[in-house]
Scaffold this active site. Structure first.
Site, PDB file in Angstrom:
ATOM      1  N   HIS A  99       0.390   1.167  16.081  1.00  0.00           N
ATOM      2  CA  HIS A  99       0.222  -0.029  16.928  1.00  0.00           C
ATOM      3  C   HIS A  99       1.383  -0.162  17.915  1.00  0.00           C
ATOM      4  CE1 HIS A  99      -3.248  -1.293  14.638  1.00  0.00           C
ATOM      5  NE2 HIS A  99      -2.575  -1.113  13.527  1.00  0.00           N
ATOM      6  N   LYS A 156       2.271   1.748   7.154  1.00  0.00           N
ATOM      7  CA  LYS A 156       2.726   0.898   8.255  1.00  0.00           C
ATOM      8  C   LYS A 156       3.596   1.658   9.242  1.00  0.00           C
ATOM      9  CE  LYS A 156       1.129  -3.255   7.911  1.00  0.00           C
ATOM     10  NZ  LYS A 156       0.185  -3.677   8.932  1.00  0.00           N
ATOM     11  N   VAL A 187     -10.552 -13.465  11.522  1.00  0.00           N
ATOM     12  CA  VAL A 187     -10.153 -12.088  11.181  1.00  0.00           C
ATOM     13  C   VAL A 187      -9.588 -11.392  12.424  1.00  0.00           C
ATOM     14  CG1 VAL A 187     -10.888  -9.916  10.121  1.00  0.00           C
ATOM     15  CG2 VAL A 187     -11.987 -12.052   9.437  1.00  0.00           C
ATOM     16  N   ALA A 188     -10.056 -11.787  13.583  1.00  0.00           N
ATOM     17  CA  ALA A 188      -9.599 -11.161  14.835  1.00  0.00           C
ATOM     18  C   ALA A 188      -8.203 -11.618  15.251  1.00  0.00           C
ATOM     19  CB  ALA A 188     -10.603 -11.445  15.952  1.00  0.00           C
ATOM     20  N   ILE A 189      -7.508 -12.307  14.352  1.00  0.00           N
ATOM     21  CA  ILE A 189      -6.171 -12.820  14.692  1.00  0.00           C
ATOM     22  C   ILE A 189      -5.212 -11.693  15.066  1.00  0.00           C
ATOM     23  CG2 ILE A 189      -5.389 -12.843  12.259  1.00  0.00           C
ATOM     24  CD1 ILE A 189      -4.497 -15.464  14.960  1.00  0.00           C
ATOM     25  N   ASP A 190      -5.454 -10.479  14.531  1.00  0.00           N
ATOM     26  CA  ASP A 190      -4.554  -9.368  14.878  1.00  0.00           C
ATOM     27  C   ASP A 190      -4.720  -8.939  16.334  1.00  0.00           C
ATOM     28  OD1 ASP A 190      -7.071  -8.291  14.423  1.00  0.00           O
ATOM     29  OD2 ASP A 190      -6.288  -6.411  13.643  1.00  0.00           O
ATOM     30  N   VAL A 222      -4.825 -14.930   8.446  1.00  0.00           N
ATOM     31  CA  VAL A 222      -3.887 -13.919   7.950  1.00  0.00           C
ATOM     32  C   VAL A 222      -4.082 -12.613   8.733  1.00  0.00           C
ATOM     33  CG1 VAL A 222      -3.192 -12.542   5.955  1.00  0.00           C
ATOM     34  CG2 VAL A 222      -3.750 -14.973   5.674  1.00  0.00           C
ATOM     35  N   ALA A 223      -2.987 -12.117   9.298  1.00  0.00           N
ATOM     36  CA  ALA A 223      -3.094 -10.965  10.198  1.00  0.00           C
ATOM     37  C   ALA A 223      -3.220  -9.633   9.454  1.00  0.00           C
ATOM     38  CB  ALA A 223      -1.885 -10.934  11.132  1.00  0.00           C
ATOM     39  N   ASN A 224      -2.769  -9.583   8.200  1.00  0.00           N
ATOM     40  CA  ASN A 224      -2.914  -8.321   7.439  1.00  0.00           C
ATOM     41  C   ASN A 224      -3.670  -8.595   6.141  1.00  0.00           C
ATOM     42  OD1 ASN A 224      -0.868  -9.716   6.134  1.00  0.00           O
ATOM     43  ND2 ASN A 224       0.121  -7.847   5.421  1.00  0.00           N
ATOM     44  N   GLU A 245      -4.838   4.460  14.069  1.00  0.00           N
ATOM     45  CA  GLU A 245      -5.748   3.550  14.759  1.00  0.00           C
ATOM     46  C   GLU A 245      -6.386   4.123  16.017  1.00  0.00           C
ATOM     47  OE1 GLU A 245      -2.495   3.018  14.465  1.00  0.00           O
ATOM     48  OE2 GLU A 245      -1.624   2.533  16.409  1.00  0.00           O
ATOM     49  N   TYR A 254      -0.311   4.226  10.579  1.00  0.00           N
ATOM     50  CA  TYR A 254      -0.625   3.224  11.608  1.00  0.00           C
ATOM     51  C   TYR A 254       0.628   3.016  12.447  1.00  0.00           C
ATOM     52  CZ  TYR A 254      -4.893   1.695   9.150  1.00  0.00           C
ATOM     53  OH  TYR A 254      -6.135   1.642   8.571  1.00  0.00           O
ATOM     54  N   ARG A 313       0.842  -1.191   0.000  1.00  0.00           N
ATOM     55  CA  ARG A 313       0.000   0.000   0.000  1.00  0.00           C
ATOM     56  C   ARG A 313       0.889   1.257   0.000  1.00  0.00           C
ATOM     57  NH1 ARG A 313      -3.630  -1.527   5.134  1.00  0.00           N
ATOM     58  NH2 ARG A 313      -1.631  -2.409   5.714  1.00  0.00           N
ATOM     59  N   ASP A 334     -24.017 -11.728  17.781  1.00  0.00           N
ATOM     60  CA  ASP A 334     -23.369 -10.607  18.473  1.00  0.00           C
ATOM     61  C   ASP A 334     -23.951 -10.539  19.883  1.00  0.00           C
ATOM     62  OD1 ASP A 334     -21.718  -7.937  17.133  1.00  0.00           O
ATOM     63  OD2 ASP A 334     -22.464  -7.778  19.192  1.00  0.00           O
TER      64      ASP A 334
HETATM   65  N1  LIG Z   1      -6.913  -9.748  10.046  1.00  0.00           N
HETATM   66  C1  LIG Z   1      -7.012  -8.556   9.491  1.00  0.00           C
HETATM   67  O1  LIG Z   1      -6.375  -8.251   8.489  1.00  0.00           O
HETATM   68  C2  LIG Z   1      -7.962  -7.543  10.087  1.00  0.00           C
HETATM   69  C3  LIG Z   1      -8.314  -6.397   9.357  1.00  0.00           C
HETATM   70  C4  LIG Z   1      -9.253  -5.522   9.932  1.00  0.00           C
HETATM   71  C5  LIG Z   1      -9.764  -5.777  11.222  1.00  0.00           C
HETATM   72  N2  LIG Z   1      -9.353  -6.899  11.900  1.00  0.00           N
HETATM   73  C6  LIG Z   1      -9.878  -7.254  13.237  1.00  0.00           C
HETATM   74  O2  LIG Z   1     -11.193  -7.721  13.136  1.00  0.00           O
HETATM   75  C7  LIG Z   1     -11.821  -7.613  14.418  1.00  0.00           C
HETATM   76  C8  LIG Z   1     -13.213  -7.002  14.282  1.00  0.00           C
HETATM   77  O3  LIG Z   1     -13.069  -5.637  13.874  1.00  0.00           O
HETATM   78  P1  LIG Z   1     -14.338  -4.698  13.639  1.00  0.00           P
HETATM   79  O4  LIG Z   1     -13.821  -3.451  12.995  1.00  0.00           O
HETATM   80  O5  LIG Z   1     -15.421  -5.445  12.979  1.00  0.00           O
HETATM   81  O6  LIG Z   1     -14.766  -4.382  15.144  1.00  0.00           O
HETATM   82  P2  LIG Z   1     -16.190  -3.831  15.630  1.00  0.00           P
HETATM   83  O7  LIG Z   1     -15.957  -3.203  16.944  1.00  0.00           O
HETATM   84  O8  LIG Z   1     -16.840  -3.051  14.536  1.00  0.00           O
HETATM   85  O9  LIG Z   1     -17.068  -5.161  15.820  1.00  0.00           O
HETATM   86  C9  LIG Z   1     -16.804  -6.117  16.814  1.00  0.00           C
HETATM   87  C10 LIG Z   1     -18.135  -6.741  17.223  1.00  0.00           C
HETATM   88  O10 LIG Z   1     -17.851  -7.867  18.065  1.00  0.00           O
HETATM   89  C11 LIG Z   1     -18.933  -7.947  18.963  1.00  0.00           C
HETATM   90  N3  LIG Z   1     -18.588  -8.858  20.047  1.00  0.00           N
HETATM   91  C12 LIG Z   1     -17.760  -8.668  21.103  1.00  0.00           C
HETATM   92  N4  LIG Z   1     -17.700  -9.780  21.855  1.00  0.00           N
HETATM   93  C13 LIG Z   1     -18.500 -10.708  21.261  1.00  0.00           C
HETATM   94  C14 LIG Z   1     -18.841 -12.053  21.533  1.00  0.00           C
HETATM   95  N5  LIG Z   1     -18.345 -12.699  22.600  1.00  0.00           N
HETATM   96  N6  LIG Z   1     -19.679 -12.697  20.687  1.00  0.00           N
HETATM   97  C15 LIG Z   1     -20.177 -12.073  19.609  1.00  0.00           C
HETATM   98  N7  LIG Z   1     -19.900 -10.794  19.291  1.00  0.00           N
HETATM   99  C16 LIG Z   1     -19.057 -10.121  20.107  1.00  0.00           C
HETATM  100  C17 LIG Z   1     -19.185  -6.505  19.357  1.00  0.00           C
HETATM  101  O11 LIG Z   1     -20.473  -6.330  19.948  1.00  0.00           O
HETATM  102  C18 LIG Z   1     -19.051  -5.808  18.002  1.00  0.00           C
HETATM  103  O12 LIG Z   1     -20.301  -5.672  17.341  1.00  0.00           O
HETATM  104  C19 LIG Z   1     -10.843  -6.777  15.251  1.00  0.00           C
HETATM  105  O13 LIG Z   1     -10.085  -7.645  16.074  1.00  0.00           O
HETATM  106  C20 LIG Z   1      -9.961  -6.129  14.229  1.00  0.00           C
HETATM  107  O14 LIG Z   1      -8.695  -5.779  14.746  1.00  0.00           O
HETATM  108  C21 LIG Z   1      -8.448  -7.755  11.350  1.00  0.00           C
END
Ligand SMILES: NC(=O)c1ccc[n+]([C@@H]2O[C@H](COP(=O)([O-])OP(=O)(O)OC[C@H]3O[C@@H](n4cnc5c(N)ncnc54)[C@H](O)[C@@H]3O)[C@@H](O)[C@H]2O)c1
Length: 371
Positions: A96, A75, A267-270, A298-300, A118, A94, A15, A198
């Protein structure tokens, strides 16, 4: 102001901090933009496109860092980069910092003014410079899952949307925030059977309105997650508890009871991952199997589509970047949301969670800015 855009140097990062569209906006506002040669190669923007937008091209990152009053990146700066930062220079990218003591020390020692994408906020309490990447990752999650379901990729051999007479895949999205909503939209669009879980009732109400019956919503509990996951072909982990590690919603014990060769996309791996068996992977080797269940972690994820990601990121960063270029650090005095982005100011940490995570003293951003 003189604004500099170096080429990204982190491995696998394609990017760019400013697209030609953004450069033209900065130039239009009267700023001078210096771009390192080849900075836009990864998104298909050559140097000529930057020159046409009003930039001046220089050969090296050293020239960019030496000449610019503000550096705009994607980055966090790598060691070679933070050594080029200087006292009072603005850095907008970013960062972090919480898990990164080395970079934090480097930025403190440089004396720069580091504003992290962030932690910039908006009036609804959201994170506007993280949201575009969540949109990308959510949509990509379903593409990744669809691919992993195919036989040649080692999958169970299922077409995610089915065909007339053959049922589609069952997609379960845990966490209905930005990532989850965009994953669900893609899955619904492909014809999958989609359920979103959720814990937030207001969020479930919004999702119910949005999908108009084309995706089911369920309150997330130990029992409902277990029931849905055991019947799923694809599970997307999209949970976030701000400021905390991701909650573990799928245990190893559950894998053996799942449909064989189902796909978990974490997706939440980060944030540490929301499945017990997750470990971060890269685009080169994105998946692995545990107990017959395919994991994609994949973290990114947005790094796979740098064109889309760079444009989406620039649309979000542009107003804040223009404000910084126009008024320098005063822009953070005027705008409380941009001020939340201030992480380090002339050698002092101004972001409490970063200071807490690293055991460093903190000063309020307001005090640092002389407010
Ligand atoms: N891997 C990647 O490349 C990448 C890229 C972007 C974001 N992410 C990650 O993705 C994750 C989600 O990001 P987002 O922007 O959607 O966040 P967000 O805050 O918009 O959404 C998170 C949702 O999770 C819900 N939640 C919390 N605990 C819960 C549970 N126990 N059960 C069900 N739902 C629950 C919350 O109520 C919320 O609606 C984050 O960890 C973010 O860092 C990763």
């Amino acid at each position: 102001m003189r604004v500099g855009v170096p080429r990204e140097v982190k491995v696998q990062e394609h990017r760019v901090g400013l697209t030609p569209m953004a450069v033209r906006e900065y130039a239009h506002a009267g700023h001078e933009v210096i771009v390192q040669a080849g900075a836009g190669t990864g998104i298909g923007a050559d140097d000529a496109a930057y020159v046409a937008a009003g930039a001046r091209i220089v050969a090296t990152a050293a020239e960019v860092f030496a000449a610019a009053e503000m550096i705009v990146k994607v980055k966090e700066p790598q060691a070679a980069e933070w050594k080029m930062l200087r006292e009072g220079q603005l850095l907008f990218t970013y960062l972090h910092l919480a898990p990164d003591p080395e970079q934090t020390r480097g930025l403190i020692e440089s004396g720069c003014i580091a504003v992290a994408y962030e932690t910039v906020t908006d009036e609804r309490g959201g994170l506007p410079l993280l949201a575009p990447m969540s949109e990308v990752a959510g949509r990509l999650a379903i593409e990744a899952a669809a691919f992993a379901l195919r036989k040649p990729a080692g999958g169970k051999g299922l077409l995610i949307g089915g065909v007339p007479g053959v049922p589609p895949a069952r997609v379960v999205v845990v966490g209905g925030g930005v990532v989850g909503t965009h994953a669900a939209r893609m899955a619904v669009g492909l014809g999958a059977e989609v359920t979103i879980l959720d814990r937030s009732l207001p969020r479930l109400r919004q999702l119910d309105e949005l999908f108009q019956g084309r995706a089911r919503t369920r309150f997330s509990s130990v029992a409902t997650i277990e029931e849905e996951v055991l019947g799923a072909d694809v599970v997307v982990g999209a949970v976030l508890v701000p400021g905390a590690s991701a909650p573990r919603v799928v245990s190893r014990a559950m894998l053996g009871a799942m449909r064989p060769k189902s796909v978990l996309v974490d997706v939440a791996i980060d944030q540490g991952g929301c499945f017990e068996t997750s470990r971060a992977t890269t685009h080169d080797a994105p998946t692995f199997e545990v107990d017959g269940i395919i994991h994609y972690c994949v973290a990114n994820m947005p790094g796979a589509v740098p064109q889309t990601s760079s444009h989406a990121l620039n649309h979000a960063t542009l107003p804040f970047g223009l404000a910084l270029a126009g008024r320098g650090e005063r822009a953070m005095v005027d705008d409380p949301h941009l001020r939340r982005g201030l992480n380090i100011h002339r050698g002092r940490v101004t972001c409490a969670p970063v200071a807490q995570a690293l055991g460093l003293p903190a000063i309020a951003a307001e005090a640092a800015l002389g407010m």
